[in-house]
Structures are given as C-alpha cells and as structure tokens.
Design an enzyme around this catalytic site. Structure first.
Site, PDB file in Angstrom:
ATOM      1  N   TYR A  58      61.149  -9.226  15.282  1.00 32.89           N
ATOM      2  CA  TYR A  58      60.274  -9.911  16.240  1.00 32.89           C
ATOM      3  C   TYR A  58      59.060  -9.019  16.472  1.00 32.89           C
ATOM      4  O   TYR A  58      59.122  -8.030  17.199  1.00 32.89           O
ATOM      5  CB  TYR A  58      61.011 -10.171  17.546  1.00 32.89           C
ATOM      6  CG  TYR A  58      62.115 -11.194  17.415  1.00 32.89           C
ATOM      7  CD1 TYR A  58      61.818 -12.550  17.254  1.00 32.89           C
ATOM      8  CD2 TYR A  58      63.457 -10.816  17.450  1.00 32.89           C
ATOM      9  CE1 TYR A  58      62.821 -13.492  17.139  1.00 32.89           C
ATOM     10  CE2 TYR A  58      64.466 -11.757  17.338  1.00 32.89           C
ATOM     11  CZ  TYR A  58      64.140 -13.100  17.179  1.00 32.89           C
ATOM     12  OH  TYR A  58      65.143 -14.023  17.060  1.00 32.89           O
ATOM     13  N   TYR A  82      52.303  -8.685   8.023  1.00 30.85           N
ATOM     14  CA  TYR A  82      51.560  -9.303   9.118  1.00 30.85           C
ATOM     15  C   TYR A  82      50.247  -8.565   9.356  1.00 30.85           C
ATOM     16  O   TYR A  82      50.137  -7.357   9.092  1.00 30.85           O
ATOM     17  CB  TYR A  82      52.342  -9.191  10.447  1.00 30.85           C
ATOM     18  CG  TYR A  82      53.666  -9.896  10.447  1.00 30.85           C
ATOM     19  CD1 TYR A  82      53.763 -11.223  10.852  1.00 30.85           C
ATOM     20  CD2 TYR A  82      54.832  -9.218  10.070  1.00 30.85           C
ATOM     21  CE1 TYR A  82      54.989 -11.868  10.878  1.00 30.85           C
ATOM     22  CE2 TYR A  82      56.058  -9.857  10.090  1.00 30.85           C
ATOM     23  CZ  TYR A  82      56.140 -11.178  10.498  1.00 30.85           C
ATOM     24  OH  TYR A  82      57.349 -11.810  10.514  1.00 30.85           O
ATOM     25  N   ASP A  99      55.348 -18.375  14.321  1.00 31.56           N
ATOM     26  CA  ASP A  99      55.056 -18.950  15.629  1.00 31.56           C
ATOM     27  C   ASP A  99      53.984 -20.018  15.469  1.00 31.56           C
ATOM     28  O   ASP A  99      53.187 -19.985  14.530  1.00 31.56           O
ATOM     29  CB  ASP A  99      54.546 -17.864  16.583  1.00 31.56           C
ATOM     30  CG  ASP A  99      55.636 -16.845  16.919  1.00 31.56           C
ATOM     31  OD1 ASP A  99      56.823 -17.186  16.764  1.00 31.56           O
ATOM     32  OD2 ASP A  99      55.276 -15.727  17.315  1.00 31.56           O
TER      33      ASP A  99
END
Ligand SMILES: [Zn+2]
Ligand SMILES: [Zn+2]
Length: 411
Positions: free
Chosen positions: A371, A301, A235
């Site tokens: 996601y 992440y 993103d």
C-alpha cells in the site's frame, strides 16, 4: 468391418446374452449390455455379432424397456440440439442428458438379472452417440474441453437446453483519467437498482474501465454482460501508465465469438481517447483469468508528495526504507472489505526524482500488494516504518501513477 476378427464372447457372457433375449430391447441397448467387452465396435454392431453367434435375429424392440426408444430417436434429438444452439456461434460443444433415476436404475437391475459385468451406462452411451451425430450434422467438435455450448437433453421432458459459455479476451489497459474506477461500482445505497442518490443509474461512478473497454466487445459479440478481471487494480484517482495493466474481459452469453479485434481496437481508440488506451488484444480462455488473478508482479510508481522535507533527509530515508521490510496493517480505507492483518512487504527500489519547496517526486518499485499511499503517509502508525516517520515530518500523497506492472520483464 469385414477385416475385423469375429466378435467372440466369453462363455458367461453368452449365457447372459441368452437371458437378455427374453427382454424387449433395441439393438443399441442389447449390445450395450456387453459394451465394455471388446474395443472398436458400436453397440448395434456388437448386437449384430452376438445375435449371429447365438443364431437369433438382432433384437429390435421399438418399445425398448431400457431406453424406451430414445436411441431410435437420436435424429430427433440432434434437431433439438441444433434448434437450441440456433442464434449462437459455436465450434465446440459438450452433450449431456438428464434421465429419470428409475430408468437408470432399471438398466442396472437388468445387468444383475442377466449376469453381465460388461454393461455400459445408458447415459454415457446416449451422450456419446448424440455428440457423434451432432458433429456430423454441424461440423462442430464435441468433447469436454472448452465447449462454447453445453447441451443438456432432458429425455423425460423431450427438450434440449443450451448453456452458452463465456468468451474471453485479454489485453492491457492504460488509464489516463483520474476519475475512472477499474470496474463498475454498484451504488451503495440501492445496490444497483437505481435510486435518487445515483440518479437512477445504480452506479457510484458514471463509468469504469470495464464499461469503456466492454462497449465495442459487447456490440461485436452481442453478449448479455461482462466480467472484468484485472491483474490487481489501481486507485480510482491513480493513472495506469507504462505498458498498461493486463486484464481479461469475460463476455457472458455471447451470440458471436469470432470478432474483428483490429476493428474493436480502432473503435476503442476513437471512443476512449484520453481516458483509456487498450493494446495487445487477443482471444483467450478461462485459465487466463486464473493466471491474471494469481499473478503477483512487482510494480513501479511515480508519487507526488507534499511536505516540508530536506532533500538529504529524504534520500537517507529512502536508503533506510529499501534496506529492510515494512509491516503494513490493512489500511483504514479498505478495512471494511478486507480482513485486518499485518503484511510484510518490501520497497524494492526508491529514488528521489525532483524536489521543490513543500513538495517532491519519487519513483518507487515495490513488491505486489504494497500500500504505497499508506507507506508514504504512515496511516496513523499502521505502516511501520513509513516514509513520513523516517523523514520526521508529516507527508501527504498529492498524486500517484502506476508506471509499470512487471508481470513480464521488458528490455
Ligand atoms: Zn434401447
Ligand atoms: Zn442508487
């Protein structure tokens, strides 16, 4: 040549050759009527042998009814190729040619009329002979694989067009700036032409990783444009850390192909400091684009989450989340550009790093295509189960960083 065996034609070919003598042909086109008989001879050499066997002079019509003299003018075509390639660096090339369809058909009808089954096409032979001469003239290598330039000789028009193929570089980028998209985003209102909304730039964001990285490459190659192929994308507001994300930068119509990669790395380090870091730079080819686009590596992440959740409850939820697959419907935020469907994904590993009042930090490792933001927040029930649903309180992602792309495992 003297140590080669005599060129012996089968009887039907001798008859065909006799008939062919009645036509106005150049040595190349006469020999090529039997081009697929016997290896290791050029067509003019074939013509010589056949003429000797028949006891006649070698055909040498300057107004050849097949090629109209194109083979006699090969040296002119070589110079046209060299001129078309001037201004570009090229080491490998491919030659093609465009002919009037009637001219190609005329050759085939002569095959039928004289009765040869060994004819080789005008175009194939012309491309090959032109390529051989261009190799000798320039030292570049001809062939179908990975050409830098493709030359098309338009025989009827008397002109050569050069198509310049892209040059490809690969590397990995780290993105430290949460306002930078990966690629150039054309302004939605004007679609890139420039309008009041985008201040005439034609872009939604003033810069991108693509533009930052491409800058010194465009300067070094004198290219006319770029395409940026990332192994996925983060993103805009996510940082890309760890070893960085693999990418291929494609430079369109480059004038130079040999570049000083260390110099480019140095220029990037100076101009992009604090925003983008690039490493592992190397030259590559078009196949690497496919490899990068088809890779589906796991990713790690770090996620900052806002929400009033108890530590015990979060740990319990993370155990549950990693124990079974999650179902994700295409998120609302990307539904306008992706088909709406349900994907099954896995949270491979999840760990609570720290927690304080109203917020906590997670380390995650997920399957490709997960996601993460939607998994944390739930996306209005479109991800099942979400972390928010498992914890039982509303959660919101504060920030998200990609810590590693696991395309190759590290120690
Ligand atoms: Zn000819
Ligand atoms: Zn605009």
């Amino acid at each position: 040549m003297s140590d080669r065996p005599e060129y012996e034609l089968p009887a039907p070919a001798r008859v065909a050759a006799g008939k062919a003598l009645a036509r106005a042909l150049c040595a190349e086109c006469f020999g090529r009527l039997f081009g697929r008989w016997g290896h290791g001879w050029t067509n003019p050499e074939r013509a010589e042998r056949i003429a000797a066997a028949l006891g006649v002079p070698v055909p040498a019509s300057p107004t050849c009814e097949i090629c109209a003299g194109a083979f006699d003018r090969l040296d002119v075509w070589v110079e046209r190729v060299v001129r078309a390639g001037t201004g570009f660096e090229w080491h490998r090339f491919t030659c093609g040619s465009r002919w009037e369809p009637e001219q190609l058909a005329r050759e085939e009808s002569i095959w039928v009329e004289i009765g040869t089954e060994w004819g080789e096409s005008l175009r194939t032979a012309f491309n090959r002979e032109l390529g051989k001469r261009v190799e000798l003239r320039t030292g570049a290598a001809g062939g179908p694989d990975h050409p830098d330039l493709v030359f098309l000789a338009d025989v009827a028009v008397g002109r050569v067009e050069a198509t310049v193929l892209p040059v490809y570089f690969r590397g990995r980028y780290r993105k430290l700036d949460r306002t930078l998209p990966q690629t150039r985003w054309p302004c939605r209102r004007c679609r890139g032409r420039g309008c009041a909304t985008c201040g005439g730039t034609g872009k939604t964001y003033s810069e991108s990783v693509e533009e930052v990285v491409a800058g010194p490459f465009l300067e070094a190659t004198q290219g006319e444009g770029t395409r940026f192929h990332g192994m996925g994308r983060e993103d805009i507001d996510a940082r890309m850390l760890g070893r960085g994300r693999p990418f291929v930068l494609e430079i369109l119509r480059p004038r130079r192909r040999t570049v000083d990669l260390a110099g480019i790395a140095g220029a990037l380090a100076a101009t992009a400091a604090g925003r983008v870091e690039v490493g592992d730079l190397a030259t590559t080819d078009a196949e690497e684009v496919v490899r990068v686009k088809e890779a589906a590596p796991e990713k790690s992440y770090r996620v900052g989450v806002l929400g009033d959740a108890e530590v015990a409850k979060v740990n319990e939820a993370l155990d549950l989340a990693t124990a079974r697959a999650i179902a994700q419907r295409t998120p609302t935020r990307v539904a306008h550009r992706r088909a709406d469907r349900v994907r099954t994904r896995r949270i491979v590993a999840a760990r609570l790093v720290e927690a304080s009042a109203g917020r906590f930090t997670l380390d995650l490792r997920t399957e490709a295509g997960t996601y993460v933001k939607e998994w944390v927040e739930g996306d209005g029930g479109r991800t099942e189960p979400s972390l928010a649903a498992l914890v039982g309180v509303p959660l919101k992602v504060d920030y998200l960083d990609v810590m590693e792309i696991h395309d190759t495992e590290v120690g």
